[in-house]
Write a protein that holds these residues in place. Structure first.
Motif, PDB file in Angstrom:
ATOM      1  N   SER A 256       0.854  -1.182   0.000  1.00 13.69           N
ATOM      2  CA  SER A 256       0.000   0.000   0.000  1.00 13.69           C
ATOM      3  C   SER A 256       0.895   1.238   0.000  1.00 13.69           C
ATOM      4  CB  SER A 256      -0.917   0.013   1.231  1.00 13.69           C
ATOM      5  OG  SER A 256      -1.746   1.163   1.229  1.00 13.69           O
ATOM      6  N   GLY A 257       0.565   2.174  -0.871  1.00 16.07           N
ATOM      7  CA  GLY A 257       1.370   3.379  -0.950  1.00 16.07           C
ATOM      8  C   GLY A 257       2.777   3.049  -1.422  1.00 16.07           C
ATOM      9  N   LYS A 258       3.762   3.593  -0.714  1.00 17.41           N
ATOM     10  CA  LYS A 258       5.156   3.354  -1.073  1.00 17.41           C
ATOM     11  C   LYS A 258       5.762   2.173  -0.338  1.00 17.41           C
ATOM     12  CE  LYS A 258       6.078   8.213  -2.142  1.00 17.41           C
ATOM     13  NZ  LYS A 258       6.934   9.392  -1.851  1.00 17.41           N
ATOM     14  N   ARG A 259       4.980   1.506   0.464  1.00 18.39           N
ATOM     15  CA  ARG A 259       5.488   0.397   1.248  1.00 18.39           C
ATOM     16  C   ARG A 259       5.060  -0.924   0.611  1.00 18.39           C
ATOM     17  NH1 ARG A 259       5.345  -0.209   7.823  1.00 18.39           N
ATOM     18  NH2 ARG A 259       6.524  -2.164   7.953  1.00 18.39           N
TER      19      ARG A 259
END
Length: 358
Positions: A256-259
């Motif tokens: 999720s997102g940058k992770r």
């Protein structure tokens, strides 16, 4: 035209049927005793389409519909359930849900189904694998008896001399009886597996796709035949990543997102084919130079377990490419060398296309 949504169970099935011409809607529960199912579907007039969720006890039903000339579409269970927003589940709702997805043709998550011949060959491969597992369990027991009485033969225990040495061990009465019975059973299992190996070998030699796969180093008749019958039509897959995903040789992901979070293998595909690819890899890395370099590099980076799975995935994608392009191992290597030369030249400057030297 009649469209039937069927919620199939082992002892009964619940159907929701609609006639597209008259609009008549019917709900019914059929027991699987006697000829009730065959008589019901044989009495349906006009074109009939039946939709079911994939389940382990559906083969007999598919054969009945095939004999009656009725089209049957098999859907992905998880995707069908995901189409239901309400947290209510019973047989009638399941049948109606399948019917609704069939009426909206673009929404029914139909999956590929093997032919009757492919299903029969799958049974042959699974039967052999079950016998091999029984033999392995028996071998472990005999090896334990030998080690407990100071007989350390390793793999040589299964030779004629090793079996004679095991038979000559002085053992207590019950242990001696157990050893004799296990050795006798081992001979029977070995004979049965050899018969199945001959059958698999004959089937692999008769099929052009399997013969192509046999040209790859480290790939035997069992792996070649299993790759063909479990993958099916190679044109179903657009990329090698889709092949790996179908077999379950990709990591779980929850990002999720940058992770990015990656987990263990999904193992959602066919476990037997995944096992055979992994076993064949250890033979292929000894004979194929490129695969050997890849395995050793991953061995240093990731360790033995991940390196073996990565090499098995690479081997499986290779076999898929050979099936898709209908080429043997030599042609595959030739194309690989041409591609490497093309990539090498693509990174070099072109000295012939520039301003002339003064």
């Amino acid at each position: 035209m009649k469209i039937v949504g069927c919620d199939l169970h082992a002892r009964q099935q619940t159907i929701a049927m609609v006639d597209t011409e008259t609009g008549e809607f019917t709900e019914k529960t059929l027991c699987h005793e006697g000829n009730a199912v065959r008589e019901f579907y044989a009495a349906l007039e006009g074109p009939v389409v039946v939709g079911i969720e994939a389940t382990g006890a559906m083969q007999w039903f598919l054969e009945v519909l095939e004999e009656l000339g009725i089209e049957c579409r098999v859907g992905h269970p998880a995707k069908i359930r995901a189409a239901e927003t309400r947290k209510q589940k019973h047989d009638r709702r399941n049948a109606r849900l399948v019917l609704d997805l069939l009426v909206m043709e673009d929404r029914f998550p139909q999956i590929w189904m093997p032919s009757t011949e492919q299903r029969d060959l799958r049974t042959l491969l699974r039967d052999r694998h079950q016998w091999v597992k029984m033999r392995a369990r028996l071998q472990h027991t005999l090896q334990a008896i030998a080690l407990n009485h100071a007989l350390r033969q390793g793999h040589a225990l299964w030779s004629a001399a090793g079996q004679s040495a095991l038979q000559a061990l002085p053992l207590p009465p019950y242990t001696s009886q157990r050893r004799t019975e296990l050795q006798s059973l081992y001979v029977q299992l070995q004979k049965r597996i050899q018969e199945l190996d001959k059958e698999v070998e004959a089937q692999a030699r008769q099929r052009p796709q399997a013969r192509r796969l046999l040209t790859h180093p480290g790939v035997g008749a069992v792996t070649a035949l299993a790759t063909e019958v479990f993958l099916g039509d190679p044109s179903r897959f657009a990329t090698g990543n889709q092949v790996a995903s179908y077999i379950g040789m990709i990591p779980c992901e929850h990002s999720s997102g940058k992770r990015q979070r990656l987990g263990k293998l999904t193992k959602e595909g066919n476990s037997l084919l995944r096992y055979l690819w992994t076993e064949a890899t250890m033979h292929a890395v000894r004979k194929d130079p490129e695969l050997k370099r890849f395995y050793r590099r991953k061995l240093i980076q990731k360790g033995m377990g991940k390196a073996r799975i990565a090499a098995a995935r690479k081997l499986g994608i290779r076999l898929w490419i050979m099936m898709r392009d209908q080429i043997d191992y030599e042609e595959f290597c030739r194309r690989g060398k041409l591609r490497q030369k093309g990539e090498a030249h693509a990174g070099m400057p072109d000295f012939n296309s520039g301003p002339a030297r003064q």
